[in-house]
Scaffold this active site. Structure first.
Site, mmCIF file in Angstrom:
data_model
loop_
_atom_site.group_PDB
_atom_site.id
_atom_site.type_symbol
_atom_site.label_atom_id
_atom_site.label_comp_id
_atom_site.label_asym_id
_atom_site.label_seq_id
_atom_site.Cartn_x
_atom_site.Cartn_y
_atom_site.Cartn_z
ATOM 1 N N ASN A 20 12.448 71.325 76.539
ATOM 2 C CA ASN A 20 12.611 72.824 77.105
ATOM 3 C C ASN A 20 13.186 74.020 77.348
ATOM 4 O O ASN A 20 12.419 74.493 78.166
ATOM 5 C CB ASN A 20 12.098 71.880 79.199
ATOM 6 C CG ASN A 20 11.556 71.287 79.927
ATOM 7 O OD1 ASN A 20 12.190 69.678 79.577
ATOM 8 N ND2 ASN A 20 10.098 70.791 79.618
ATOM 9 N N VAL B 193 13.498 79.581 78.029
ATOM 10 C CA VAL B 193 13.123 78.287 79.402
ATOM 11 C C VAL B 193 11.843 78.013 79.413
ATOM 12 O O VAL B 193 11.165 78.952 79.705
ATOM 13 C CB VAL B 193 14.265 78.337 79.961
ATOM 14 C CG1 VAL B 193 14.349 77.773 81.713
ATOM 15 C CG2 VAL B 193 15.805 78.872 80.199
ATOM 16 N N CYS B 194 11.051 76.974 79.356
ATOM 17 C CA CYS B 194 9.873 76.305 79.760
ATOM 18 C C CYS B 194 10.052 75.958 81.358
ATOM 19 O O CYS B 194 10.706 74.804 81.515
ATOM 20 C CB CYS B 194 9.504 75.149 79.030
ATOM 21 S SG CYS B 194 7.351 75.077 79.066
ATOM 22 N N LEU B 195 10.087 76.354 81.846
ATOM 23 C CA LEU B 195 10.259 76.655 83.736
ATOM 24 C C LEU B 195 8.713 76.924 84.496
ATOM 25 O O LEU B 195 8.752 78.398 84.232
ATOM 26 C CB LEU B 195 11.039 76.941 84.119
ATOM 27 C CG LEU B 195 11.648 75.975 85.511
ATOM 28 C CD1 LEU B 195 11.368 75.341 85.312
ATOM 29 C CD2 LEU B 195 12.919 76.687 85.956
#
Length: 183
Positions: free
Chosen positions: A104, A111-113
């Site tokens: 992620n 950042v993949c959030l």
């Protein structure tokens, strides 16, 4: 009416200057909300916040996360936060400054959030974002990856993924990519 406020503001500035004080900069609503969020932080022991530009610049800060469980146990990961003046109506910009082998987080630190993108709502706060980042390290998600190669390894071969994470955190190569030691 508008002129009255301008006159009052000018009088206040003149009074402050006469008293030898520096004119105070008016805080944006985002700065006020961020100040409140920071004063109410309730971080896990494995997280810390620092202000590299001093306490005068709350809009840019760093958070270090040291997971105490999972694949990333024992590593230290540094994130930079840039908060917009229109916060909380816009999510903070978060980048991982530590190069990490993670499904992620890509190699450039993006950042993949979900709460930093489509699921951001003004009721969320900095504490929520930090807990979300911490959760990425305790429960990496291969279903919504930025690093597709790491996600595929996590999905298909968790033991190999764990080995790659350990190698990266110890300072070494995973594939063609070198990772600096972060343990």
């Amino acid at each position: 009416m508008i002129r009255l406020f301008k006159v009052k503001e000018k009088q206040r500035e003149l009074a402050e200057n006469a008293n030898g004080g520096a004119p105070t900069k008016k805080q944006s609503p985002g700065e006020l909300r961020l100040h409140k969020d920071i004063s109410e932080l309730n971080l896990p022991k494995s997280c810390a916040i620092t202000f590299p530009n001093g306490n005068d610049n709350l809009m840019n800060f760093e958070v270090s996360i040291r997971p105490d469980e999972g694949y990333y146990f024992g590593g230290t990961f540094l994130f930079s936060f840039q908060v917009s003046p229109i916060y909380p109506h816009e999510a903070p910009k978060v980048k991982c400054k530590t190069k990490v082998y993670h499904p992620n987080i890509d190699l450039e630190g993006n950042v993949c959030l979900n709460i930093l993108r489509e699921d951001w709502k003004p009721v969320l706060n900095i504490n929520t974002v930090i807990y979300g980042l911490y959760h990425l390290f305790t429960e990496p998600n291969y279903e919504d990856p930025l690093n597709h190669e790491a996600a595929a390894v996590l999905r298909d071969n968790p033991k190999m993924f764990e080995s790659n994470v350990r190698r990266a955190m110890s300072g070494g190569y995973v594939g063609q990519n070198f990772f600096a030691r972060c343990i």
